[in-house]
Each structure stands twice: as structure tokens, then as C-alpha cells.
Scaffold this motif. Sequence first.
Motif, PDB file in Angstrom:
ATOM      1  N   ALA A   4       0.748   5.013 -12.327  1.00  0.00           N
ATOM      2  CA  ALA A   4       1.243   4.172 -11.237  1.00  0.00           C
ATOM      3  C   ALA A   4       0.811   2.721 -11.443  1.00  0.00           C
ATOM      4  CB  ALA A   4       0.724   4.699  -9.900  1.00  0.00           C
ATOM      5  N   ALA A   5      -0.405   2.532 -11.881  1.00  0.00           N
ATOM      6  CA  ALA A   5      -0.897   1.175 -12.125  1.00  0.00           C
ATOM      7  C   ALA A   5      -0.055   0.474 -13.184  1.00  0.00           C
ATOM      8  CB  ALA A   5      -2.364   1.228 -12.548  1.00  0.00           C
ATOM      9  N   GLU A   6       0.294   1.217 -14.219  1.00  0.00           N
ATOM     10  CA  GLU A   6       1.124   0.649 -15.290  1.00  0.00           C
ATOM     11  C   GLU A   6       2.510   0.298 -14.764  1.00  0.00           C
ATOM     12  OE1 GLU A   6       2.750   1.875 -19.773  1.00  0.00           O
ATOM     13  OE2 GLU A   6       1.257   3.121 -18.721  1.00  0.00           O
ATOM     14  N   ALA A   7       3.079   1.180 -13.937  1.00  0.00           N
ATOM     15  CA  ALA A   7       4.420   0.940 -13.406  1.00  0.00           C
ATOM     16  C   ALA A   7       4.450  -0.243 -12.455  1.00  0.00           C
ATOM     17  CB  ALA A   7       4.939   2.197 -12.702  1.00  0.00           C
ATOM     18  N   LEU A   8       3.363  -0.446 -11.713  1.00  0.00           N
ATOM     19  CA  LEU A   8       3.308  -1.523 -10.728  1.00  0.00           C
ATOM     20  C   LEU A   8       2.718  -2.818 -11.292  1.00  0.00           C
ATOM     21  CD1 LEU A   8       2.007   0.478  -7.611  1.00  0.00           C
ATOM     22  CD2 LEU A   8       4.337  -0.339  -8.016  1.00  0.00           C
ATOM     23  N   PHE A   9       2.275  -2.773 -12.566  1.00  0.00           N
ATOM     24  CA  PHE A   9       1.636  -3.930 -13.198  1.00  0.00           C
ATOM     25  C   PHE A   9       0.391  -4.353 -12.414  1.00  0.00           C
ATOM     26  CE2 PHE A   9       6.171  -4.199 -14.230  1.00  0.00           C
ATOM     27  CZ  PHE A   9       6.111  -4.158 -15.622  1.00  0.00           C
ATOM     28  N   GLN A  44       0.828  -1.206   0.000  1.00  0.00           N
ATOM     29  CA  GLN A  44       0.000   0.000   0.000  1.00  0.00           C
ATOM     30  C   GLN A  44       0.865   1.259   0.000  1.00  0.00           C
ATOM     31  OE1 GLN A  44      -2.194  -1.256   3.431  1.00  0.00           O
ATOM     32  NE2 GLN A  44      -3.990  -1.910   2.240  1.00  0.00           N
ATOM     33  N   TRP A  45       1.933   1.222   0.772  1.00  0.00           N
ATOM     34  CA  TRP A  45       2.842   2.373   0.773  1.00  0.00           C
ATOM     35  C   TRP A  45       3.546   2.497  -0.579  1.00  0.00           C
ATOM     36  CZ3 TRP A  45       1.938   5.925   4.001  1.00  0.00           C
ATOM     37  CH2 TRP A  45       1.520   5.653   5.311  1.00  0.00           C
ATOM     38  N   ARG A  46       3.880   1.376  -1.199  1.00  0.00           N
ATOM     39  CA  ARG A  46       4.493   1.415  -2.532  1.00  0.00           C
ATOM     40  C   ARG A  46       3.532   2.023  -3.549  1.00  0.00           C
ATOM     41  NH1 ARG A  46       6.337  -4.030  -1.122  1.00  0.00           N
ATOM     42  NH2 ARG A  46       8.570  -3.959  -0.622  1.00  0.00           N
ATOM     43  N   ALA A  47       2.242   1.766  -3.386  1.00  0.00           N
ATOM     44  CA  ALA A  47       1.247   2.347  -4.291  1.00  0.00           C
ATOM     45  C   ALA A  47       1.227   3.860  -4.164  1.00  0.00           C
ATOM     46  CB  ALA A  47      -0.137   1.764  -3.998  1.00  0.00           C
ATOM     47  N   LEU A  48       1.270   4.358  -2.926  1.00  0.00           N
ATOM     48  CA  LEU A  48       1.295   5.813  -2.724  1.00  0.00           C
ATOM     49  C   LEU A  48       2.534   6.422  -3.376  1.00  0.00           C
ATOM     50  CD1 LEU A  48       0.321   7.823   0.369  1.00  0.00           C
ATOM     51  CD2 LEU A  48       2.574   8.193  -0.602  1.00  0.00           C
ATOM     52  N   ILE A  49       3.679   5.785  -3.161  1.00  0.00           N
ATOM     53  CA  ILE A  49       4.929   6.277  -3.761  1.00  0.00           C
ATOM     54  C   ILE A  49       4.823   6.300  -5.278  1.00  0.00           C
ATOM     55  CG2 ILE A  49       7.379   5.757  -4.103  1.00  0.00           C
ATOM     56  CD1 ILE A  49       7.379   4.611  -1.233  1.00  0.00           C
ATOM     57  N   ALA A  50       4.263   5.242  -5.847  1.00  0.00           N
ATOM     58  CA  ALA A  50       4.159   5.132  -7.301  1.00  0.00           C
ATOM     59  C   ALA A  50       3.256   6.218  -7.880  1.00  0.00           C
ATOM     60  CB  ALA A  50       3.647   3.749  -7.694  1.00  0.00           C
ATOM     61  N   HIS A  86      -6.646  17.727  -8.896  1.00  0.00           N
ATOM     62  CA  HIS A  86      -6.683  18.987  -9.631  1.00  0.00           C
ATOM     63  C   HIS A  86      -6.795  18.649 -11.118  1.00  0.00           C
ATOM     64  CE1 HIS A  86      -4.526  21.449  -6.238  1.00  0.00           C
ATOM     65  NE2 HIS A  86      -5.676  20.899  -5.849  1.00  0.00           N
ATOM     66  N   GLY A  87      -7.993  18.785 -11.657  1.00  0.00           N
ATOM     67  CA  GLY A  87      -8.197  18.375 -13.039  1.00  0.00           C
ATOM     68  C   GLY A  87      -8.108  16.873 -13.132  1.00  0.00           C
ATOM     69  N   ARG A  88      -7.120  16.384 -13.895  1.00  0.00           N
ATOM     70  CA  ARG A  88      -6.897  14.947 -14.002  1.00  0.00           C
ATOM     71  C   ARG A  88      -5.657  14.505 -13.231  1.00  0.00           C
ATOM     72  NH1 ARG A  88      -8.016  13.353 -20.361  1.00  0.00           N
ATOM     73  NH2 ARG A  88     -10.216  14.040 -20.445  1.00  0.00           N
ATOM     74  N   LYS A  89      -5.087  15.409 -12.445  1.00  0.00           N
ATOM     75  CA  LYS A  89      -3.833  15.113 -11.768  1.00  0.00           C
ATOM     76  C   LYS A  89      -4.030  15.025 -10.269  1.00  0.00           C
ATOM     77  CE  LYS A  89       1.005  16.565 -11.688  1.00  0.00           C
ATOM     78  NZ  LYS A  89       1.981  17.585 -12.155  1.00  0.00           N
ATOM     79  N   ALA A  90      -3.409  14.010  -9.647  1.00  0.00           N
ATOM     80  CA  ALA A  90      -3.435  13.856  -8.193  1.00  0.00           C
ATOM     81  C   ALA A  90      -2.268  14.637  -7.605  1.00  0.00           C
ATOM     82  CB  ALA A  90      -3.333  12.382  -7.816  1.00  0.00           C
ATOM     83  N   VAL A  91      -2.579  15.590  -6.712  1.00  0.00           N
ATOM     84  CA  VAL A  91      -1.560  16.456  -6.110  1.00  0.00           C
ATOM     85  C   VAL A  91      -1.494  16.178  -4.619  1.00  0.00           C
ATOM     86  CG1 VAL A  91      -0.845  18.838  -5.710  1.00  0.00           C
ATOM     87  CG2 VAL A  91      -1.973  18.211  -7.863  1.00  0.00           C
ATOM     88  N   VAL A 134       2.834   9.202  -6.754  1.00  0.00           N
ATOM     89  CA  VAL A 134       3.609  10.447  -6.746  1.00  0.00           C
ATOM     90  C   VAL A 134       4.674  10.420  -7.836  1.00  0.00           C
ATOM     91  CG1 VAL A 134       5.115  11.939  -5.388  1.00  0.00           C
ATOM     92  CG2 VAL A 134       3.199  10.759  -4.283  1.00  0.00           C
ATOM     93  N   ASP A 135       5.444   9.348  -7.874  1.00  0.00           N
ATOM     94  CA  ASP A 135       6.574   9.285  -8.815  1.00  0.00           C
ATOM     95  C   ASP A 135       6.115   9.219 -10.271  1.00  0.00           C
ATOM     96  OD1 ASP A 135       8.217   9.339  -6.630  1.00  0.00           O
ATOM     97  OD2 ASP A 135       8.723   7.198  -6.685  1.00  0.00           O
ATOM     98  N   ALA A 136       5.029   8.506 -10.521  1.00  0.00           N
ATOM     99  CA  ALA A 136       4.551   8.337 -11.901  1.00  0.00           C
ATOM    100  C   ALA A 136       3.672   9.493 -12.355  1.00  0.00           C
ATOM    101  CB  ALA A 136       3.790   7.017 -12.032  1.00  0.00           C
TER     102      ALA A 136
END
Length: 299
Positions: free
Chosen positions: A27-32, A11-17, A57-62, A19-21
Motif C-alpha cells: 500500500a505504501a508503494e502504491a500511495l507513494f 486516512q480512509w484511502r490508506a485503509l483501502i490501499a 496473520h503471518g506477514r499478511k494483514a487480514v 486491502v487492495d494492495a
Amino acid sequence: MTVTPHLSLDQWRALIAVVDAGGYAQAAEALFKSQSAVTYAVQKIETVLGVKAFEIHGRKAVLTPTGHMLYRRALALVAEAGDLEQAARKLSAGWEAEIGLAAEVLFPPDLLLEALARFGAEAPRTRIEVIESVLGGTAEALLGGQADVAVTPHIPPGFLGTPLLDMPLLAVASPDHPLHRLGRELGEKDLRPWRHLQVRATGSVRDRRSTTVEVEQRWTFGSMAMSIAAACAGHGFAWYPEAHILRELGDGRLKPLPLGGAELRRVTLYLVIADPDFAGPGVRRLAEILTEVATGAAA
């Protein structure tokens, strides 16, 4: 009181992904994983902790201010878990397959080779990668994870070191150098007009102002051997580890400069184990041998 975690590393890796992606889909694509799985993981964090990690914000998670804090702590948590797993695998596997040893160029080569020979006799299947470093290079090897053991004059923040060897540094020049022709005790002003020979730091960040003396001329070399050769040829003066120039002193190619006692300096070299809590048997044994060899040389 120990608190039982209610959140998983995934779950923490998902949050990181996220942000990073830059978003849930990326993030879903990066984590498969599916986007819904990633969304659920982040929502689980928010629900359990009662916080809001992202704003849309729009289509972006901030990230919210709280989200920034969670992201930083999550990075540290996931990194620590990875280090723990890697250390556990090393310990369960017995002697390590490879050990990184960062050795400051000041450390006498004959002592280094003696230590490696003794270790090689005990653990012939363990590969040793020797990182020969100057100044900041040893600290970078420790901080970057390339070195499991290091011999260094500077212990970087966050590490512990034990004194290993006191190294005398001797100011020398060729007997034919003009400084020797003065025929008297020298001072700092006498050195300034003449070329100082140095060895380049191996760290990625190099301080060009770092020097043992202020002079008008300087040559900087990539190796100790080349610098010593330049001094023997009469191109300048330098402070060298005495153990590195015994042959040149013995055959008269180099001669100590009469600096009224200032020609001799001492540098303490320290032994640092990168991660003593999870050091494998090979790392611990190599550290023991280095200590034994250095102690024998100082006796």
C-alpha cells in the motif's frame, strides 16, 4: 445533529490501499508514502473509532468483520468525494468541454439531429459524444458514467426520468412476403413459421431470449438500417419505429401486417440526466432542447 469528522480522506484511502494492495508495504508503494505513514493512518482510524480493522496473520494483514464494513463504507466515501470534486470543477469551468449523450435507437434520427444542431449553435465549443444504444446499452452508459444525458425506454435503478416521447412501433413486411399473401387478418400462430428480424442489444449482457414474439427463425442485426433493408428484401417481418420507415412505407417497400390492431405497439422514451444535482449548464441546456424538440414533434 451534525457530527464533525475526525478522520481524513487520506486516512480512509490508506485503509483501502492496504486491502487492495494486500499489505502495508504494498500500500505504501502504491500511495507513494512511507510504510510508517500508512501504518499510522490505519492505526488512527482504529484509535478514533475504537475498533480493530486488521488482524496480522503471518506477514499478511487480514480484515476483521468490522474491517470489512469499514472498507465498504470507505470505498463509497472516497468515490463520493471524487464525484463531488469533479462536479464542482465542471460547474466552476462554465459550459462543459464534452457531454455524453446515450440515445436509444428508437429515438427518431431527425429529432436527434435537430436537437444536436440547435445545441451546436449555442455551444459550438462543447463536444458531444453520441452513444447509439439498443435495450441495455443505454442503462449501461448511465451506470458506467459514459452518459451525462440519456434517452431510454427503461430507467435504470437509482435514476429519475421524465417522459419524453411515445414511439409507435409498427409490424411490417415486404408486400411480397407470404404473410401478406394470406389475404386475411393474422394471429400470433401465423407469425411463428416466418423469420423475425431484430436489432442486437448494445449492452454487454445480452438476453438471447429477449424478443417481441416467439418464432422458429430469427435474424439479429447490429443496426436498424440493416434490419430494415432485410425486411424490404423480403427476408422477414419486424416491429420498427414508424418514424424510421416512413420512406419505405411511402414507396411501398414495406407494408403493415394486418394483426387486428396488434401490429401497432407503443413505447415511451424517457429523458434521464445522470446527475441532476451537479449537472452543468451544457447538460441542462441539451436536456431542455431534447424536450422541446420531442414536444414539437408530438404536437
